[in-house]
Design an enzyme around this catalytic site. Structure first.
Site, short mmCIF file in Angstrom:
data_model
loop_
_atom_site.label_atom_id
_atom_site.label_comp_id
_atom_site.label_asym_id
_atom_site.label_seq_id
_atom_site.Cartn_x
_atom_site.Cartn_y
_atom_site.Cartn_z
N GLY A 1 40.15 42.83 34.82
CA GLY A 1 41.29 42.26 35.54
C GLY A 1 42.38 41.81 34.60
N GLY A 50 45.81 39.03 34.63
CA GLY A 50 46.53 38.03 35.43
C GLY A 50 47.64 37.40 34.63
N VAL A 83 41.03 39.95 31.51
CA VAL A 83 39.65 39.54 31.69
C VAL A 83 38.71 40.70 31.39
CG1 VAL A 83 38.04 38.40 33.25
CG2 VAL A 83 40.49 38.11 33.57
N ASP A 88 48.88 27.85 41.05
CA ASP A 88 48.93 29.30 41.20
C ASP A 88 47.83 29.78 42.15
OD1 ASP A 88 49.95 31.80 40.79
OD2 ASP A 88 48.81 32.19 38.96
#
Ligand SMILES: *[C@@H]1O[C@H](CO)[C@@H](O)[C@H](O)[C@H]1NC(C)=O
Ligand SMILES: *[C@@H]1O[C@H](CO)[C@@H](O)[C@H](O)[C@H]1NC(C)=O
Ligand SMILES: *[C@@H]1O[C@H](CO)[C@@H](O)[C@H](O)[C@H]1NC(C)=O
Ligand SMILES: *[C@@H]1O[C@H](CO)[C@@H](O)[C@H](O)[C@H]1NC(C)=O
Length: 774
Positions: free
Chosen positions: A496, A498, A503, A613
């Site tokens: 991932g 972000g 990640v 967030d």
């Protein structure tokens, strides 16, 4: 809830009193606060005597025989508490007197026409004095304070006055009066008996004199005329009366309520009936120049724009102008003033000028040059000019009034946020203190548990031969960059990306425990200590709905975080991938999970954490389908300019609360906004912004509000079968959360109550309606 708290307070209040059953009180008996403090009724439910009040004692009738004790009659409620050496005497010559402050100085408690032979605390809650023929010559039922009990009447010309607070029985600010015209009416205390000041009545005015309010053993409240005929029935007849106690009371908040208590179940006092369900309707609940808003189940008082509270935290003191108006003689030019509207509010009509004007603008412009004019109230072609102060203000979304306030352009404060001041009352403080104490005990025990678990966790690492820092340091483990390179096989498996970095999947403990390693980018590199502090804070948060931080790395320029791995990916994957449809129940479970996680971050962990967030990409789902929040605590580590970029990327209608764009302070309410958006996304299984849709469907919250207003909620969940009530509930919660004005958004605690169905949810206003001004 509030009621439960009230009785919690009262229970502690009575904890020290000693009482004795004495159905026939004979002459020569006496009571003292610390020794023999009260006389009980035969059933033991009621007592007459001393009870704890503030740092002294009150004298009155109270419910003693049930765990939830409460005062129903008070002697001299507005005098200061009596000292511990006060003595109540039923004298040998048949008087009831109180010796309180000075020896030899007595106050008459009862002034019967003749001297009393005996006295008795009756099971009805009435304390009576008898003459020699066993006739009642004096009784507490004749002079009610704020409560009525079954068998007690309120006769014409008499009234009940609310208490100042739940723990202070002195006179408050509301009353209910049985008028000589036959009407039972509620007013503020400091007003004359005029319809303009009334906020509730039985609407029986003009029915005749000597009408009496009666209460029966089944809680039936009704008006009787002197001929014994029913004139008006206030509550319903035929409620259960066996093993039930009833109590009618004008409460601190001005609402007249009927309570019942089940003496078998011994659960709690429950509200059977109330005079008005609108908590803002009692006139005078807010001070001058304030208006009342309901954020169910509570009320708040808000200052008019350009006004500030006279005394912070005290609604009754009202608000005053935050600028001094110059003398009428000097200024007459419009240039010094602007006018600002607030829609949907109602006020006391105290106008000095009423004009028919076609538009609100014309109405406003008559006020500017008029130096006596402070506000104009415009409704449907009628323009009323008023001076200050404004009274009895409340928001009423059904009312099309617009009040426009004249403001001085000389102050920079004109556009400052409206203030909301919540009254901090002593009773709430007391409750909070006890709750905090309780919470502390629980926390300490939990702390011990967590600590133990942590120790065993560390021992596990030891067994597997992985070096660790120190056992005493209860926090995430420190890794070297080399170790994490090995854990992630040289950052091979990216899972991932972000705002904070990329990640990677990895494995610990001889590759048996799968973890997610986040390599942070864009974080401020200068603050090593800061990074450590933040990691410690994140590492100390433990909650089933937060992704657990296992370790971190701070090696040269590298900053990495090691989290537990979440098998089922993110909520974004679940929601926005067409093949993976969520059932309604799963959706509700996820909404609850997010709310619990956020509540913990906002209110329950050591250092309050604003996530900043919240979005479906940051909600991860574990192998059991439980949702956990990730990336909390990271927003603080971002470089300052990064924060700005972040908000710009998302645009005005993303997940980011409007206050980010307005240079207003960002509080936990920003997370509430984002939560609201996510909740609406969960309900509708779509993104908050979807420009593939038609113009009026593109922005989620606007579309939802439109459908809500039009009563077309089924549109939101097109394919799925969902119970209408539940859907409406969820939509209402979402809409309250995304209100533009942060102070009107509910707290996370309130959101959770609403999700659980514990509290009623009022109809939400339009997301932007509160802020026509800013
Ligand atoms: C109380 O006194 C009255 C009259 O003196 C008597 O009739 C009654 O039985 C007494 N009640 C009790 C419970 O002792
Ligand atoms: C109400 O009661 C008072 C006092 O008992 C009496 O003088 C008056 O005539 C009564 N009025 C009516 C309308 O019954
Ligand atoms: C009020 O209640 C009484 C007793 O139940 C009943 O007889 C009467 O008709 C009721 N009056 C009204 C106006 O409902
Ligand atoms: C108005 O309010 C602001 C902010 O609360 C304060 O700093 C300022 O001194 C106030 N101005 C006046 C004239 O009271």
């Amino acid at each position: 809830m509030a009621l439960a708290l009230l009785f919690l307070v009262l229970v502690s209040m009575f904890a020290t009193s000693a009482s004795q059953k004495q159905m026939n009180v004979s002459r020569g008996s006496a009571l003292m606060p610390k020794t023999n403090s009260s006389w009980l009724s035969a059933s033991g439910f009621y007592a007459f005597g001393f009870y704890q009040r503030g740092n002294g004692y009150g004298l009155g009738v109270f419910l003693a025989g049930i765990p939830l004790q409460t005062v129903v009659w008070t002697f001299k409620r507005d005098s200061p508490p009596f000292p511990s050496n006060a003595t109540l005497q039923f004298t040998t010559d048949g008087r009831l007197i109180l010796q309180s402050w000075l020896p030899g100085q007595f106050t008459d408690v009862a002034v019967p026409a003749e001297s009393a032979i005996s006295a008795s605390m009756l099971d009805s809650g009435n304390f009576v004095l008898y003459d020699s023929n066993r006739g009642i010559i004096w009784q507490t039922f004749d002079s009610p304070t704020d409560s009525l009990l079954p068998g007690q009447n309120l006769s014409a010309g008499h009234q009940l006055v609310s208490s100042a607070s739940e723990s202070d029985q002195s006179s408050g600010v509301f009353r209910i009066k049985m008028q000589h015209d036959g009407n039972l009416v509620q007013y503020p205390v400091n007003s004359i008996d005029e319809p303009a000041y009334a906020y509730w009545s039985t609407e029986t005015g003009g029915i005749g004199d000597n009408i009496t309010l009666h209460m029966d053993g089944d809680g039936f409240l009704y008006l009787l005329n002197p001929a014994g005929q029913y004139v008006s029935n206030v509550t319903r007849k035929g409620l259960p009366s066996n093993n039930r106690m009833y109590l009618a009371r004008i409460d601190v908040d001005g609402i007249f309520r009927l309570y019942s208590y089940d003496t078998i179940m011994k659960a709690n006092w429950s509200i059977v009936w109330n005079s008005t369900g609108d908590l803002c309707s009692p006139k005078g609940i807010c001070g001058l120049n304030m208006y009342c808003v309901t954020i169910d189940p509570k009320v708040s008082c808000v200052c008019l724009p350009g006004f500030a509270p006279v005394q912070e935290g005290n609604w009754m003191s009202g608000c005053e102008r935050n600028f001094t108006q110059e003398s009428c003689k000097r200024t007459g030019e419009n240039a010094d003033y602007t006018i600002q509207p607030i829609a949907n509010t109602v006020w006391e009509d105290d106008s000095y000028s009423v004009q028919q004007l076609p538009t609100i603008e014309e109405c406003q412009s008559t006020c500017l040059p008029d130096c006596n004019c402070a506000v104009v109230i415009y409704n449907n072609g009628v323009c009323k000019k008023q001076g200050l102060p404004l009274r009895f203000g409340r928001r009423d979304l059904a009312n099309s009034n617009t009040v426009s306030i004249k403001l001085s352009t000389a102050t920079s404060d004109v556009n400052a946020p409206k203030r909301i001041k919540k009254q901090i009352r002593i009773d709430i403080l007391v409750v909070s203190v006890s709750l905090i104490a309780l919470a502390l005990i629980i926390l300490v025990s939990l702390g011990v548990l967590v600590y133990r678990n942590r120790l065993s966790g560390h021992q596990m690492y030891l067994e597997h031969g992985v070096s660790i820092g120190s056992i005493e340091d209860v926090g995430p483990r420190l890794f070297t960059y080399e170790e994490l390179k090995e854990v992630t096989k040289d950052f091979k498996d990216e899972i991932g990306k972000g705002a904070f970095g990329t990640v990677y999947k990895g494995a610990l403990l001889n590759r048996r425990k799968v973890v997610a390693v986040k390599r942070l980018e864009n974080i401020s590199s200068d603050g090593d200590i800061e990074f450590q502090t933040e990691v410690k804070i994140i590492g100390r948060t433990h909650h089933r709905n937060l992704v657990c931080l296992l370790g971190y790395c701070q090696d040269g320029p590298n900053r990495l975080l090691v989290y537990e791995y979440m098998t089922n990916g993110s909520l974004a994957d679940l929601l926005f991938t067409p093949e993976r449809e969520l059932h309604w129940d799963e959706k509700m479970g996820i909404a609850h999970d997010i709310a619990r996680g956020l509540l913990y971050l906002h209110e329950e962990c050591e250092t309050q954490i604003i996530h900043c967030d919240i979005k479906p990409h940051n909600i991860l789902i574990d192998k059991n389908g439980r949702a956990k929040i990730s990336d909390f605590g990271l927003s603080k580590m971002l470089k300052p300019d990064q924060t700005k970029t972040m908000t710009r990327i998302r645009g005005t209608r993303g997940y980011v609360a409007p206050e980010w764009h307005k240079k207003r302070p960002v509080t936990v309410k920003a997370d509430i906004y984002s939560f609201g958006i996510v909740l609406l996304e969960i309900i509708c299984s779509r993104r908050s912004l979807d420009f593939c849709r038609s113009e009026d469907e593109a922005v989620l919250e606007e579309w939802v509000y439109g459908c809500f207003q039009a009563g077309e909620l089924a549109k939101l969940v097109d394919s799925e079968e969902v119970e209408t009530k539940q859907l409406e509930r969820m939509v209402k919660i979402g809409l309250w959360c995304v209100l533009e004005e942060p102070s009107f958004r509910p707290s996370m605690r309130k959101v959770l109550l609403m999700l659980e169905g514990t509290v009623d949810i009022p109809v939400p206003p339009s997301p932007t309606s509160f802020l026509s001004s800013t």
